[in-house]
Design a protein around this motif. Structure first.
Motif, mmCIF file in Angstrom:
data_model
loop_
_atom_site.group_PDB
_atom_site.id
_atom_site.type_symbol
_atom_site.label_atom_id
_atom_site.label_comp_id
_atom_site.label_asym_id
_atom_site.label_seq_id
_atom_site.Cartn_x
_atom_site.Cartn_y
_atom_site.Cartn_z
ATOM 1 N N LEU A 59 0.832 -1.206 0.000
ATOM 2 C CA LEU A 59 0.000 0.000 0.000
ATOM 3 C C LEU A 59 0.864 1.252 0.000
ATOM 4 O O LEU A 59 0.536 2.246 -0.671
ATOM 5 N N LEU A 60 1.970 1.202 0.723
ATOM 6 C CA LEU A 60 2.884 2.352 0.770
ATOM 7 C C LEU A 60 3.452 2.646 -0.609
ATOM 8 O O LEU A 60 3.516 3.806 -1.025
ATOM 9 N N MET A 61 3.852 1.611 -1.336
ATOM 10 C CA MET A 61 4.378 1.822 -2.676
ATOM 11 C C MET A 61 3.320 2.446 -3.577
ATOM 12 O O MET A 61 3.588 3.412 -4.308
ATOM 13 N N ALA A 62 2.104 1.901 -3.525
ATOM 14 C CA ALA A 62 1.023 2.437 -4.355
ATOM 15 C C ALA A 62 0.727 3.882 -3.993
ATOM 16 O O ALA A 62 0.530 4.739 -4.869
ATOM 17 N N SER A 63 0.720 4.180 -2.704
ATOM 18 C CA SER A 63 0.445 5.543 -2.254
ATOM 19 C C SER A 63 1.544 6.502 -2.679
ATOM 20 O O SER A 63 1.275 7.632 -3.093
ATOM 21 N N LEU A 64 2.793 6.023 -2.618
ATOM 22 C CA LEU A 64 3.921 6.874 -3.022
ATOM 23 C C LEU A 64 3.803 7.275 -4.484
ATOM 24 O O LEU A 64 4.097 8.422 -4.863
ATOM 25 N N LEU A 65 3.360 6.343 -5.328
ATOM 26 C CA LEU A 65 3.246 6.629 -6.756
ATOM 27 C C LEU A 65 2.136 7.624 -7.057
ATOM 28 O O LEU A 65 2.167 8.296 -8.095
ATOM 29 N N THR A 66 1.164 7.744 -6.157
ATOM 30 C CA THR A 66 0.081 8.706 -6.375
ATOM 31 C C THR A 66 0.516 10.134 -6.096
ATOM 32 O O THR A 66 -0.101 11.085 -6.580
ATOM 33 N N GLY A 67 1.565 10.287 -5.270
ATOM 34 C CA GLY A 67 2.020 11.620 -4.897
ATOM 35 C C GLY A 67 1.260 12.253 -3.754
ATOM 36 O O GLY A 67 1.449 13.434 -3.454
ATOM 37 N N TRP A 68 0.425 11.478 -3.078
ATOM 38 C CA TRP A 68 -0.335 12.013 -1.937
ATOM 39 C C TRP A 68 0.546 11.943 -0.689
ATOM 40 O O TRP A 68 0.604 10.929 0.006
ATOM 41 N N ALA A 69 1.226 13.030 -0.397
ATOM 42 C CA ALA A 69 2.261 13.026 0.630
ATOM 43 C C ALA A 69 1.727 12.688 2.016
ATOM 44 O O ALA A 69 2.329 11.889 2.746
ATOM 45 N N ALA A 115 3.505 5.084 5.860
ATOM 46 C CA ALA A 115 4.891 4.775 6.224
ATOM 47 C C ALA A 115 5.028 4.590 7.732
ATOM 48 O O ALA A 115 5.733 3.685 8.200
ATOM 49 N N ILE A 116 4.357 5.434 8.510
ATOM 50 C CA ILE A 116 4.389 5.298 9.968
ATOM 51 C C ILE A 116 3.744 3.978 10.386
ATOM 52 O O ILE A 116 4.251 3.263 11.258
ATOM 53 N N LEU A 117 2.627 3.638 9.744
ATOM 54 C CA LEU A 117 1.952 2.373 10.048
ATOM 55 C C LEU A 117 2.864 1.190 9.744
ATOM 56 O O LEU A 117 3.025 0.277 10.575
ATOM 57 N N ALA A 118 3.466 1.188 8.545
ATOM 58 C CA ALA A 118 4.333 0.075 8.151
ATOM 59 C C ALA A 118 5.546 -0.037 9.072
ATOM 60 O O ALA A 118 5.933 -1.140 9.481
ATOM 61 N N GLY A 119 6.140 1.102 9.420
ATOM 62 C CA GLY A 119 7.289 1.085 10.320
ATOM 63 C C GLY A 119 6.922 0.566 11.700
ATOM 64 O O GLY A 119 7.688 -0.192 12.320
ATOM 65 N N SER A 120 5.763 0.949 12.183
ATOM 66 C CA SER A 120 5.312 0.490 13.505
ATOM 67 C C SER A 120 5.058 -1.011 13.515
ATOM 68 O O SER A 120 5.432 -1.714 14.470
#
Length: 394
Positions: A227-237, A244-249
């Motif tokens: 999901l993080l990769m997909a979100s990064l490609l959208t540009g929605w910071a 990213a915080i969720l994945a890191g946690s």
């Protein structure tokens, strides 16, 4: 640590032995590539040399560390592990020579292919990962091991990032590839690290039951990275920062469950735990980059120089011993190499955060990185090029 004793009956090293199992030639070639690409990039960015590469300098450096260095590590580990998982005949001999030749051709054409037809350069370059996936995929399919298909899905997404990057030269896709590399670490590191740790504790009188593996948490972590990769490609910071915080946690919770401190006396294990710790660090730095403007280079080097490079060194040091029938005892100097690679990553991240001046930061991190992988080549070349002491194939 003591050096591994060499048996007087051990057969001599040979080039042909490198093609007896995928990990041998790919681990050796990957390490040699890193020792060439990293200093070449430092020399180029400092203006000392100018490579006739098929990609602009910065893009060539990013591509080769992600899709040259990392892809060789993936091939060496995955094509070795899949044979064990599925109980199928290993890729070796001429077929392995040809597969390695595709990888090598991609590296040479990108480094020296300025002016060559793009279809030729990128044809070889983009062919390697699909060939690895096909080799692993038919074994997994034949063995009906659906659990392993997640690795192929993530590899497919990594390849999609490679295609998008070479077509567009948009660094967003290298960032997407870094996230997919961390997804691979989540899968593979999440299998071997707690399993090896529990096994070591069991053999050494520790509490193996203390090591916790929660399948639902593993799956949630992987899903958050995709999901993080997909979100990064959208540009929605803002959304990407939150994911990213969720994945890191989630990754931190997994690491806590693996109880890495219980195996702190075994370098072949603490290197795995410490390396994977770079994943949540990179993810939190990514969130900081998106939400409060921290330098992008901090999270990308925490992922690349930290998680990827450190874990690869730890894994290849262990696999190269275990799969050549040698005791899991580190050769002399490798503990120093483990410490050096982590210090190199730390200095590189601090340099990106402008807490260390650029020139001394880049210089010292590069030297430490070269020492770490140079030590691996020095201590393991003979191991990788020699037959197993027990006489078994591979």
């Amino acid at each position: 640590m003591q050096a591994i004793p060499t048996s007087s009956a051990e057969q001599p090293a040979s080039i042909s032995q490198l093609y007896s199992y995928p990990f041998r030639i790919f681990f050796l070639s990957m390490s040699a590539l890193g020792l060439l690409v990293v200093p070449a990039w430092v020399l180029e960015v400092s203006g000392a040399i100018r490579l006739p590469s098929a990609l602009p300098g910065l893009f060539w450096h990013q591509h080769e560390m992600l899709f040259g260095f990392l892809s060789a590590a993936i091939a060496g580990f995955l094509l070795t592990a899949v044979c064990v998982w599925t109980q199928t005949e290993r890729t070796h001999g001429l077929r392995l020579v040809l597969l390695w030749g595709v990888w090598l051709a991609g590296r040479l054409l990108l480094a020296f292919g300025a002016g060559l037809p793009e279809w030729l350069v990128q044809g070889f370059n983009l062919a390697f990962l699909p060939l690895v996936m096909v080799d692993a995929g038919w074994r997994i399919w034949a063995a009906r091991q659906k659990r392993q298909l997640l690795i192929l899905v993530v590899l497919g997404l990594l390849w999609a990032m490679q295609i998008s990057f070479v077509v567009s030269l948009d660094m967003t896709f290298t960032y997407g590839a870094l996230i997919m590399a961390m997804a691979l670490i989540s899968i593979i590191g999440g299998r071997i690290t707690p399993a090896f740790s529990a096994s070591w504790l069991r053999q050494n009188g520790g509490d193996a039951s203390a090591v916790r593996i929660i399948p639902a948490l593993d799956l949630a972590t992987l899903a958050s990275l995709v999901l993080l990769m997909a979100s990064l490609l959208t540009g929605w910071a803002n959304l990407t920062g939150a994911v990213a915080i969720l994945a890191g946690s989630l990754m931190l919770v997994r690491l806590a469950g693996w109880k890495g401190w219980l195996v702190r006396s075994e370098p072949l294990l603490w290197i795995l735990h410490l390396s994977i710790l770079w994943v949540p660090i990179a993810l939190f730095l990514l969130a900081g980059s998106l939400l409060v403007g921290w330098p992008t280079g901090a999270w990308s080097h925490a992922a690349g120089a930290g998680a990827i490079s450190c874990l690869i060194l730890g894994v290849i040091s262990r696999v190269s011993l275990g799969h050549t029938g040698r005791p899991l005892v580190l050769p002399k100097g490798m503990v120093a190499a483990f410490l050096a690679i982590h210090l190199a990553a730390l200095i590189r991240v601090l340099t990106a955060l402008e807490l260390i001046p650029w020139h001394p930061g880049i210089g010292s991190s590069t030297l430490l990185w070269l020492f770490a992988y140079g030590m691996f080549l020095f201590r393991y070349t003979r191991v990788l090029a020699s037959p197993r002491p027990d006489g078994r194939a591979g």
